[in-house]
Write an enzyme that holds these catalytic residues in place. Structure first.
Site, PDB file in Angstrom:
ATOM      1  CE1 TYR A  26     -21.184  25.402  24.174  1.00  0.00           C
ATOM      2  CE2 TYR A  26     -20.002  24.854  22.155  1.00  0.00           C
ATOM      3  CZ  TYR A  26     -20.427  25.801  23.074  1.00  0.00           C
ATOM      4  OH  TYR A  26     -20.093  27.120  22.898  1.00  0.00           O
ATOM      5  CB  ALA A  39     -27.336  18.363  20.954  1.00  0.00           C
ATOM      6  CG  ASN A  82     -22.911  35.865  25.852  1.00  0.00           C
ATOM      7  OD1 ASN A  82     -22.113  35.510  24.978  1.00  0.00           O
ATOM      8  ND2 ASN A  82     -22.561  35.957  27.134  1.00  0.00           N
ATOM      9  NE  ARG A  86     -16.547  33.687  32.855  1.00  0.00           N
ATOM     10  CZ  ARG A  86     -16.506  32.472  33.397  1.00  0.00           C
ATOM     11  NH1 ARG A  86     -16.436  32.351  34.708  1.00  0.00           N
ATOM     12  NH2 ARG A  86     -16.541  31.401  32.646  1.00  0.00           N
ATOM     13  CE  LYS A  92     -23.586  27.572  22.832  1.00  0.00           C
ATOM     14  NZ  LYS A  92     -24.034  28.931  23.189  1.00  0.00           N
ATOM     15  CB  VAL A 101     -31.131  33.633  32.136  1.00  0.00           C
ATOM     16  CG1 VAL A 101     -31.034  35.053  32.651  1.00  0.00           C
ATOM     17  CG2 VAL A 101     -29.802  33.177  31.557  1.00  0.00           C
TER      18      VAL A 101
HETATM   19  P1  NAD Z   1     -17.781  32.405  29.725  1.00  0.00           P
HETATM   20  O1  NAD Z   1     -17.885  31.118  30.442  1.00  0.00           O
HETATM   21  O2  NAD Z   1     -16.509  33.178  29.813  1.00  0.00           O
HETATM   22  O3  NAD Z   1     -18.966  33.367  30.130  1.00  0.00           O
HETATM   23  C1  NAD Z   1     -20.274  32.894  30.165  1.00  0.00           C
HETATM   24  C2  NAD Z   1     -21.075  33.790  31.076  1.00  0.00           C
HETATM   25  O4  NAD Z   1     -22.416  33.305  31.087  1.00  0.00           O
HETATM   26  C3  NAD Z   1     -20.598  33.775  32.523  1.00  0.00           C
HETATM   27  O5  NAD Z   1     -20.594  35.098  33.017  1.00  0.00           O
HETATM   28  C4  NAD Z   1     -21.668  32.980  33.260  1.00  0.00           C
HETATM   29  O6  NAD Z   1     -21.878  33.407  34.581  1.00  0.00           O
HETATM   30  C5  NAD Z   1     -22.887  33.280  32.420  1.00  0.00           C
HETATM   31  N1  NAD Z   1     -23.921  32.271  32.541  1.00  0.00           N
HETATM   32  C6  NAD Z   1     -23.860  30.962  32.197  1.00  0.00           C
HETATM   33  N2  NAD Z   1     -25.026  30.348  32.478  1.00  0.00           N
HETATM   34  C7  NAD Z   1     -25.842  31.307  33.011  1.00  0.00           C
HETATM   35  C8  NAD Z   1     -27.166  31.293  33.513  1.00  0.00           C
HETATM   36  N3  NAD Z   1     -27.891  30.181  33.526  1.00  0.00           N
HETATM   37  N4  NAD Z   1     -27.678  32.451  33.980  1.00  0.00           N
HETATM   38  C9  NAD Z   1     -26.962  33.588  33.969  1.00  0.00           C
HETATM   39  N5  NAD Z   1     -25.694  33.659  33.504  1.00  0.00           N
HETATM   40  C10 NAD Z   1     -25.147  32.526  33.044  1.00  0.00           C
HETATM   41  O7  NAD Z   1     -18.137  32.060  28.212  1.00  0.00           O
HETATM   42  P2  NAD Z   1     -17.775  32.789  26.841  1.00  0.00           P
HETATM   43  O8  NAD Z   1     -16.613  32.107  26.244  1.00  0.00           O
HETATM   44  O9  NAD Z   1     -17.774  34.261  27.003  1.00  0.00           O
HETATM   45  O10 NAD Z   1     -19.048  32.321  25.983  1.00  0.00           O
HETATM   46  C11 NAD Z   1     -20.203  33.124  25.825  1.00  0.00           C
HETATM   47  C12 NAD Z   1     -21.115  32.442  24.827  1.00  0.00           C
HETATM   48  O11 NAD Z   1     -20.426  32.238  23.611  1.00  0.00           O
HETATM   49  C13 NAD Z   1     -21.592  31.063  25.291  1.00  0.00           C
HETATM   50  O12 NAD Z   1     -22.920  30.860  24.900  1.00  0.00           O
HETATM   51  C14 NAD Z   1     -20.670  30.124  24.524  1.00  0.00           C
HETATM   52  O13 NAD Z   1     -21.251  28.864  24.332  1.00  0.00           O
HETATM   53  C15 NAD Z   1     -20.492  30.882  23.231  1.00  0.00           C
HETATM   54  N6  NAD Z   1     -19.292  30.525  22.493  1.00  0.00           N
HETATM   55  C16 NAD Z   1     -18.052  30.709  23.025  1.00  0.00           C
HETATM   56  C17 NAD Z   1     -16.935  30.353  22.285  1.00  0.00           C
HETATM   57  C18 NAD Z   1     -15.547  30.544  22.803  1.00  0.00           C
HETATM   58  O14 NAD Z   1     -14.603  30.122  22.125  1.00  0.00           O
HETATM   59  N7  NAD Z   1     -15.332  31.176  23.947  1.00  0.00           N
HETATM   60  C19 NAD Z   1     -17.096  29.809  21.005  1.00  0.00           C
HETATM   61  C20 NAD Z   1     -18.362  29.641  20.497  1.00  0.00           C
HETATM   62  C21 NAD Z   1     -19.466  30.012  21.251  1.00  0.00           C
END
Ligand code: NAD
Length: 245
Positions: free
Chosen positions: A154, A156, A89, A15, A158, A64
């Site tokens: 969050y 803390a 990720n 995702r 990140k 994970v």
């Molecule tokens: P999202 O919520 O769309 O996808 C996150 C995915 O991680 C999901 O498929 C979820 O099932 C999986 N996941 C979460 N915890 C899990 C676990 N314990 N075990 C297995 N799978 C797990 O999020 P996204 O927006 O695609 O974000 C991905 C990464 O990027 C995250 O670490 C988020 O903090 C970081 N991020 C996102 C943004 C943003 O604007 N979207 C900005 C900065 C950082």
């Protein structure tokens, strides 16, 4: 075909940003193991989309943030040899102002964002050490550098990912394993759909490029850091934020 023959693990790889990363590697010939928490439909869709590509995406349900989930994922991926690249990720948000923050929201975010790194890197580098070669890319956030009101938990976690990346890079560098981070700004995914609209608008208005980022733009940065074009880069955090910071 930059990643042809590589075995790559992407947590949260079905995702959002993780999905774009998994597809990016599969397009370049890699065998990608994409772990997800519970959305089976998303897992089926990304595996089907990869079917037409030169590589493949194998999806696995695994939490994970637990040792069993992470170790199981790494062992499964490494069954056919080793792991070349690990992308941490997976991450979650539970926003709220600190004065009102429930203990559960603090715990869930610290656990959900830091434990996957601990477990997946611990088991992942054991596989990579045998080859004296490997690349790890951790996904942080600009909240971990600048801080965002309403995201102390969050921020803390990140920020911790950035420090973890530097420390692990020093540990594993002598074994030929590079560890870097990407630091996304605001990227168009389901995660930000859960954020307050006025907060999103305020951040976008302050971005030099004046727009949200795309998942592919983050995937490109991840692919670069994981690739042999970055063989002298380790311990770094590459900001991909359209000029927000
Ligand atoms: P999202 O919520 O769309 O996808 C996150 C995915 O991680 C999901 O498929 C979820 O099932 C999986 N996941 C979460 N915890 C899990 C676990 N314990 N075990 C297995 N799978 C797990 O999020 P996204 O927006 O695609 O974000 C991905 C990464 O990027 C995250 O670490 C988020 O903090 C970081 N991020 C996102 C943004 C943003 O604007 N979207 C900005 C900065 C950082």
């Amino acid at each position: 075909m930059e990643f042809a023959g590589n075995t790559i693990v992407v947590t949260g790889g079905t995702r959002g940003i993780g999905r774009a990363i998994a597809l990016r590697f599969a397009r370049e010939g890699a065998r990608v193991f994409a772990a997800y928490l519970r959305n089976e439909n998303a897992a089926r869709e990304v595996a089907a989309e990869a079917a037409g590509l030169s590589g493949e995406i194998v999806t696995l349900q695994a939490d994970v943030s637990t040792q069993e989930g992470a170790q199981g994922l790494i062992e499964t991926a490494a069954a056919s040899g080793t792991i070349d690249i690990l992308i941490n990720n997976a991450g979650i948000i539970r926003d709220g102002y600190l004065a009102m923050m429930a203990d559960d929201d603090w715990d869930a975010v610290i656990r959900g964002n830091l434990y996957p790194l601990f477990h997946c890197c611990k088991w992942g580098i054991r596989k990579m050490m045998a080859n004296r070669r490997g690349a790890i890319v951790n996904v942080s956030s600009i909240s971990g550098i600048a801080g965002t009101a309403g995201q102390t938990n969050y921020a803390a976690s990140k920020g911790g990912i950035i420090s973890f990346t530097k420390a692990l890079a020093r540990e594993t560098g002598p074994m030929g394993i590079r560890v870097n981070a990407v630091v996304p700004g605001l990227i168009e995914t389901e995660m930000i759909a859960g954020m307050k609209r006025d907060m999103v608008d305020r951040i976008v208005a302050g971005a030099a490029l004046g727009r949200l980022g795309t998942t592919c733009e983050v995937a490109d940065a991840v692919a670069f850091l994981a690739s042999d074009r970055a063989t002298y880069i380790t311990g770094q955090s590459l900001v991909v934020d359209g000029g927000i910071l």
